[in-house]
Motif scaffolding. Structure first.
Motif, PDB file in Angstrom:
ATOM      1  N   GLY A   1      29.305  30.621  36.706  1.00  0.00           N
ATOM      2  CA  GLY A   1      28.174  30.628  37.616  1.00  0.00           C
ATOM      3  C   GLY A   1      26.917  30.074  36.988  1.00  0.00           C
ATOM      4  N   GLU A   2      25.889  29.930  37.809  1.00  0.00           N
ATOM      5  CA  GLU A   2      24.636  29.344  37.345  1.00  0.00           C
ATOM      6  C   GLU A   2      23.913  30.220  36.339  1.00  0.00           C
ATOM      7  N   ARG A   3      24.231  31.507  36.331  1.00  0.00           N
ATOM      8  CA  ARG A   3      23.613  32.424  35.372  1.00  0.00           C
ATOM      9  C   ARG A   3      24.656  32.988  34.416  1.00  0.00           C
TER      10      ARG A   3
ATOM     11  N   ALA B   1      33.754  43.326  34.644  1.00  0.00           N
ATOM     12  CA  ALA B   1      34.093  43.007  33.272  1.00  0.00           C
ATOM     13  C   ALA B   1      35.418  42.288  33.144  1.00  0.00           C
ATOM     14  N   LEU B   2      36.231  42.321  34.167  1.00  0.00           N
ATOM     15  CA  LEU B   2      37.567  41.731  34.074  1.00  0.00           C
ATOM     16  C   LEU B   2      37.550  40.228  33.897  1.00  0.00           C
ATOM     17  N   LEU B   3      36.586  39.518  34.464  1.00  0.00           N
ATOM     18  CA  LEU B   3      36.866  38.139  34.806  1.00  0.00           C
ATOM     19  C   LEU B   3      35.845  37.099  34.402  1.00  0.00           C
ATOM     20  N   SER B   4      36.038  35.849  34.978  1.00  0.00           N
ATOM     21  CA  SER B   4      35.414  34.673  34.429  1.00  0.00           C
ATOM     22  C   SER B   4      34.730  33.784  35.426  1.00  0.00           C
ATOM     23  N   GLY B   5      34.234  32.654  34.927  1.00  0.00           N
ATOM     24  CA  GLY B   5      33.748  31.600  35.781  1.00  0.00           C
ATOM     25  C   GLY B   5      33.403  30.392  34.976  1.00  0.00           C
ATOM     26  N   ALA B   6      33.882  29.245  35.345  1.00  0.00           N
ATOM     27  CA  ALA B   6      33.541  27.943  34.810  1.00  0.00           C
ATOM     28  C   ALA B   6      34.291  26.945  35.643  1.00  0.00           C
TER      29      ALA B   6
ATOM     30  N   ASP C   1      46.196  37.171  38.765  1.00  0.00           N
ATOM     31  CA  ASP C   1      46.880  35.889  38.945  1.00  0.00           C
ATOM     32  C   ASP C   1      45.917  34.718  38.769  1.00  0.00           C
ATOM     33  N   THR C   2      44.698  34.883  39.261  1.00  0.00           N
ATOM     34  CA  THR C   2      43.703  33.821  39.122  1.00  0.00           C
ATOM     35  C   THR C   2      43.304  33.654  37.660  1.00  0.00           C
ATOM     36  N   TYR C   3      43.217  34.762  36.946  1.00  0.00           N
ATOM     37  CA  TYR C   3      42.931  34.689  35.511  1.00  0.00           C
ATOM     38  C   TYR C   3      44.043  33.953  34.782  1.00  0.00           C
ATOM     39  N   LEU C   4      45.277  34.298  35.085  1.00  0.00           N
ATOM     40  CA  LEU C   4      46.410  33.662  34.400  1.00  0.00           C
ATOM     41  C   LEU C   4      46.484  32.177  34.717  1.00  0.00           C
ATOM     42  N   ALA C   5      46.004  31.801  35.903  1.00  0.00           N
ATOM     43  CA  ALA C   5      45.944  30.384  36.260  1.00  0.00           C
ATOM     44  C   ALA C   5      44.734  29.689  35.638  1.00  0.00           C
ATOM     45  N   GLU C   6      43.867  30.463  34.973  1.00  0.00           N
ATOM     46  CA  GLU C   6      42.653  29.966  34.333  1.00  0.00           C
ATOM     47  C   GLU C   6      41.728  29.258  35.321  1.00  0.00           C
ATOM     48  N   ASP C   7      41.761  29.716  36.570  1.00  0.00           N
ATOM     49  CA  ASP C   7      40.862  29.170  37.589  1.00  0.00           C
ATOM     50  C   ASP C   7      39.563  29.960  37.529  1.00  0.00           C
ATOM     51  N   ALA C   8      38.752  29.595  36.556  1.00  0.00           N
ATOM     52  CA  ALA C   8      37.602  30.412  36.218  1.00  0.00           C
ATOM     53  C   ALA C   8      36.554  30.476  37.318  1.00  0.00           C
ATOM     54  N   GLU C   9      36.299  29.374  37.986  1.00  0.00           N
ATOM     55  CA  GLU C   9      35.285  29.374  39.034  1.00  0.00           C
ATOM     56  C   GLU C   9      35.702  30.283  40.187  1.00  0.00           C
ATOM     57  N   GLN C  10      36.990  30.249  40.544  1.00  0.00           N
ATOM     58  CA  GLN C  10      37.485  31.118  41.606  1.00  0.00           C
ATOM     59  C   GLN C  10      37.390  32.585  41.198  1.00  0.00           C
ATOM     60  N   LEU C  11      37.637  32.868  39.962  1.00  0.00           N
ATOM     61  CA  LEU C  11      37.495  34.232  39.472  1.00  0.00           C
ATOM     62  C   LEU C  11      36.066  34.729  39.654  1.00  0.00           C
ATOM     63  N   HIS C  12      35.132  33.901  39.228  1.00  0.00           N
ATOM     64  CA  HIS C  12      33.726  34.276  39.376  1.00  0.00           C
ATOM     65  C   HIS C  12      33.384  34.534  40.837  1.00  0.00           C
ATOM     66  N   GLN C  13      33.888  33.687  41.714  1.00  0.00           N
ATOM     67  CA  GLN C  13      33.594  33.835  43.132  1.00  0.00           C
ATOM     68  C   GLN C  13      34.210  35.109  43.706  1.00  0.00           C
ATOM     69  N   LEU C  14      35.416  35.425  43.281  1.00  0.00           N
ATOM     70  CA  LEU C  14      36.061  36.655  43.741  1.00  0.00           C
ATOM     71  C   LEU C  14      35.231  37.879  43.375  1.00  0.00           C
TER      72      LEU C  14
ATOM     73  N   GLN D   1      32.542  40.657  46.141  1.00  0.00           N
ATOM     74  CA  GLN D   1      32.847  42.054  46.433  1.00  0.00           C
ATOM     75  C   GLN D   1      31.598  42.761  46.940  1.00  0.00           C
ATOM     76  N   PRO D   2      31.583  43.189  48.208  1.00  0.00           N
ATOM     77  CA  PRO D   2      30.346  43.705  48.807  1.00  0.00           C
ATOM     78  C   PRO D   2      29.813  44.966  48.147  1.00  0.00           C
ATOM     79  N   GLU D   3      30.704  45.822  47.626  1.00  0.00           N
ATOM     80  CA  GLU D   3      30.229  47.086  47.060  1.00  0.00           C
ATOM     81  C   GLU D   3      29.399  46.883  45.801  1.00  0.00           C
ATOM     82  N   TYR D   4      29.562  45.723  45.122  1.00  0.00           N
ATOM     83  CA  TYR D   4      28.820  45.496  43.888  1.00  0.00           C
ATOM     84  C   TYR D   4      27.654  44.531  44.069  1.00  0.00           C
ATOM     85  N   GLU D   5      27.449  44.056  45.290  1.00  0.00           N
ATOM     86  CA  GLU D   5      26.437  43.023  45.517  1.00  0.00           C
ATOM     87  C   GLU D   5      25.061  43.450  45.023  1.00  0.00           C
TER      88      GLU D   5
END
Length: 298
Positions: free
Chosen positions: A279-281, A29-34, A220-233, A237-241
């Motif tokens: 992300g694509e979805r 729920a924390l983060l983003s992607g675009a 830090d990635t959120y504050l940089a607004e690097d949304a695609e990297q946030l989504h990838q991070l 995470q293997p525990e949530y895959e």
């Protein structure tokens, strides 16, 4: 604006309690992607007379990191209604959360952790949250995790976009629409084995630096607004895959039809955990697939 720390008004306390409990219904729920550096997007097309907006939030930030730029405030002012994951202006939301934080079958940690692990977890909870493990042992594991992650931000004061936007909407008499119910959000975790959720909690205590470093990297990635990297991070995470589809993508798909109705009824400001955008979805791509023009607002 650190409202939770500075006000004792009953309404504000209700908002704060609900915001705290909804902080990390999942780490996703924390983060983003675009694909570009922005968390604010304009939605047009599909015969909309006026644009709507989608904004990705991080549910809790340190006060010094909390920013509201002119573009965000203007988009909010131009909108006639606000859509969020939960309607935190509804006092029943906080009441239901308070009722549901306890594990339905009561204390469970000793069923899945050894005495040595319980000692380590107890020390960790005391160090991070300043409470005895016995005081919170009956809470659902994701609720305990949420409390601990919030403490790991190590803020003198915290701030919340959901809380800020809720209070702005109430102050400006803008209707707030919730995309989901408390029962639905808590029900998501009822589908994840309690043993596995307990293991995630234990891993935080076993290696607190690892979890804290990840949180800092996400922030830090959120504050940089690097949304695609946030989504990838997040998806890395293997525990949530195994649960990414349920925690993230299925919810995105459920929202699109609701958002289409909202957009048609009035110019709408949508604020959801930024992990739902990319992300694509993700929400942004699903809106494009539905025929909308979605453009970045710098």
């Amino acid at each position: 604006m650190s409202v939770c720390k500075k006000s004792n008004r009953k309404t504000v306390r209700t908002f704060c309690n609900a915001a705290l409990l909804s902080t990390l219904l999942s780490p996703l729920a924390l983060l983003s992607g675009a694909s570009q550096a922005s968390l604010l997007y304009k939605v047009e097309g599909n015969n909309l007379e006026q644009p709507s907006y989608v904004f990705g939030t991080m549910h809790v930030l340190c006060q010094q990191d909390f920013k509201t730029g002119d573009a965000l405030l203007q988009a909010f002012a131009d909108s006639e209604q606000v859509v969020m994951e939960l309607d935190l202006s509804d006092s029943s939301v906080a009441q239901k959360m308070n009722q549901m934080v306890i594990n339905p079958e009561g204390p469970y940690l000793d069923q899945y952790l050894s005495p040595e692990q319980l000692t380590t977890l107890s020390d960790f909870v005391q160090a991070e949250a300043g409470v005895e493990l016995t005081q919170i042992a009956a809470m659902r594991p994701f609720v305990i995790s949420s409390m601990l992650v919030t403490q790991q931000l190590d803020c003198a004061q915290t701030a919340s976009y959901e809380l800020f936007l809720t209070m702005q909407a109430v102050s400006n008499q803008k209707p707030i629409i919730g995309l989901e119910t408390v029962e639905y959000q808590f029900g998501i975790f009822d589908q994840i084995p309690l043993s596995e959720q307990t293991q995630w909690l234990w891993e935080m205590a076993e290696d607190p630096e690892k979890s804290k470093n990840l949180l800092v990297k996400l922030k830090d990635t959120y504050l940089a607004e690097d949304a695609e990297q946030l989504h990838q991070l997040i998806v890395d995470q293997p525990e949530y895959e195994e649960y990414t589809d349920m925690l993230l993508y299925q919810r995105n798909e459920n929202w699109i039809e609701k958002l289409a109705t909202n957009f048609q009824s009035a110019p709408t400001f949508v604020a959801v955990g930024a992990g739902h955008l990319g992300g694509e979805r993700g929400v942004l791509q699903l809106l494009r697939d539905a025929g909308y023009s979605v453009t970045m607002v710098e």
